[in-house]
Design a protein around this motif. Structure first.
Motif, short mmCIF file in Angstrom:
data_model
loop_
_atom_site.label_atom_id
_atom_site.label_comp_id
_atom_site.label_asym_id
_atom_site.label_seq_id
_atom_site.Cartn_x
_atom_site.Cartn_y
_atom_site.Cartn_z
N LEU A 32 0.96 -1.22 -0.03
CA LEU A 32 0.07 0.08 0.10
C LEU A 32 0.81 1.31 -0.05
O LEU A 32 0.59 2.17 -0.73
N THR A 33 2.08 1.13 0.86
CA THR A 33 2.93 2.31 0.76
C THR A 33 3.62 2.66 -0.45
O THR A 33 3.45 3.69 -1.01
N LEU A 34 4.04 1.66 -1.14
CA LEU A 34 4.53 1.76 -2.47
C LEU A 34 3.64 2.33 -3.52
O LEU A 34 4.06 3.25 -4.46
N LEU A 35 2.37 1.65 -3.51
CA LEU A 35 1.19 2.12 -4.55
C LEU A 35 0.91 3.80 -4.25
O LEU A 35 0.83 4.57 -5.20
N LEU A 36 0.64 4.04 -3.00
CA LEU A 36 0.67 5.46 -2.55
C LEU A 36 1.69 6.57 -3.15
O LEU A 36 1.46 7.49 -3.42
N ALA A 37 2.77 6.03 -2.79
CA ALA A 37 4.13 6.76 -3.08
C ALA A 37 4.04 7.03 -4.72
O ALA A 37 4.65 7.98 -4.98
N HIS A 38 3.78 5.97 -5.39
CA HIS A 38 3.52 6.02 -7.05
C HIS A 38 2.61 7.29 -7.16
O HIS A 38 2.84 7.92 -8.30
N GLU A 39 1.65 7.01 -6.51
CA GLU A 39 0.52 8.18 -7.01
C GLU A 39 1.04 9.64 -6.40
O GLU A 39 0.66 10.60 -7.19
N VAL A 40 1.70 9.73 -5.26
CA VAL A 40 1.95 11.09 -4.81
C VAL A 40 3.22 11.57 -5.77
O VAL A 40 3.01 12.79 -6.22
N ASP A 41 4.04 10.73 -6.30
CA ASP A 41 4.86 11.20 -7.39
C ASP A 41 5.85 12.25 -7.05
O ASP A 41 6.11 12.97 -8.02
N SER A 42 6.47 12.39 -5.72
CA SER A 42 7.12 13.58 -5.24
C SER A 42 7.96 13.05 -4.14
O SER A 42 7.49 12.68 -3.09
N ALA A 43 9.38 12.78 -4.25
CA ALA A 43 10.13 12.12 -3.65
C ALA A 43 10.22 13.08 -2.39
O ALA A 43 10.37 12.65 -1.10
N GLU A 44 10.31 14.30 -2.41
CA GLU A 44 10.33 15.50 -1.43
C GLU A 44 9.01 15.07 -0.36
O GLU A 44 9.29 14.89 0.76
N ARG A 45 7.81 14.90 -1.11
CA ARG A 45 6.77 14.76 -0.24
C ARG A 45 6.75 13.35 0.52
O ARG A 45 6.22 13.22 1.61
N ILE A 46 6.96 12.55 0.02
CA ILE A 46 7.44 11.02 0.44
C ILE A 46 8.32 11.00 1.45
O ILE A 46 7.87 10.39 2.65
N ARG A 47 9.36 11.48 1.33
CA ARG A 47 10.16 11.71 2.21
C ARG A 47 9.77 12.60 3.65
O ARG A 47 9.99 11.99 4.79
N ALA A 48 9.20 13.52 3.46
CA ALA A 48 8.40 14.18 4.65
C ALA A 48 7.51 13.24 5.26
O ALA A 48 7.54 13.31 6.58
N ALA A 49 6.85 12.54 4.55
CA ALA A 49 5.43 11.75 5.25
C ALA A 49 6.34 10.52 5.82
O ALA A 49 6.10 10.07 7.11
N VAL A 50 7.46 10.01 5.32
CA VAL A 50 8.09 8.89 6.15
C VAL A 50 8.61 9.35 7.21
O VAL A 50 8.77 8.76 8.51
N GLN A 51 9.27 10.64 7.23
CA GLN A 51 9.94 11.34 8.48
C GLN A 51 8.43 11.58 9.59
O GLN A 51 9.00 11.08 10.70
N THR A 52 7.70 12.11 9.02
CA THR A 52 6.46 12.29 9.85
C THR A 52 5.78 11.15 10.56
O THR A 52 5.65 10.92 11.85
N ALA A 53 5.74 10.21 9.90
CA ALA A 53 5.32 8.69 10.44
C ALA A 53 6.42 8.13 11.35
O ALA A 53 6.08 7.63 12.43
N ALA A 54 7.74 8.25 11.30
CA ALA A 54 8.55 7.84 12.01
C ALA A 54 8.57 8.71 13.52
O ALA A 54 8.77 8.22 14.51
#
Length: 59
Positions: A32-54
């Motif tokens: 699910l994470t990989l599918l949603l990351a593909h939909e977001v299509d922004s490395a910066e936003r994905i990295r920010a979300a990963v950090q927020t989740a952590a």
């Protein structure tokens, strides 16, 4: 997305994790994470979300 839609999606994810079982839940979340990351299509936003989740899980 409004609060009601967020709640519905959260519930669906929880139900699918339960159906997948303890071992399958991690695989489900990974996919699910990989599918949603593909939909977001922004490395910066994905990295920010990963950090927020952590950070949220550290509290």
């Amino acid at each position: 997305m409004n609060a009601e839609e967020q709640d519905e999606i959260y519930s669906e994810i929880c139900h699918r994790m339960t159906a997948a079982g303890e071992e399958g839940a991690l695989l489900y979340l990974s996919r699910l994470t990989l599918l949603l990351a593909h939909e977001v299509d922004s490395a910066e936003r994905i990295r920010a979300a990963v950090q927020t989740a952590a950070t949220a899980s550290d509290q």
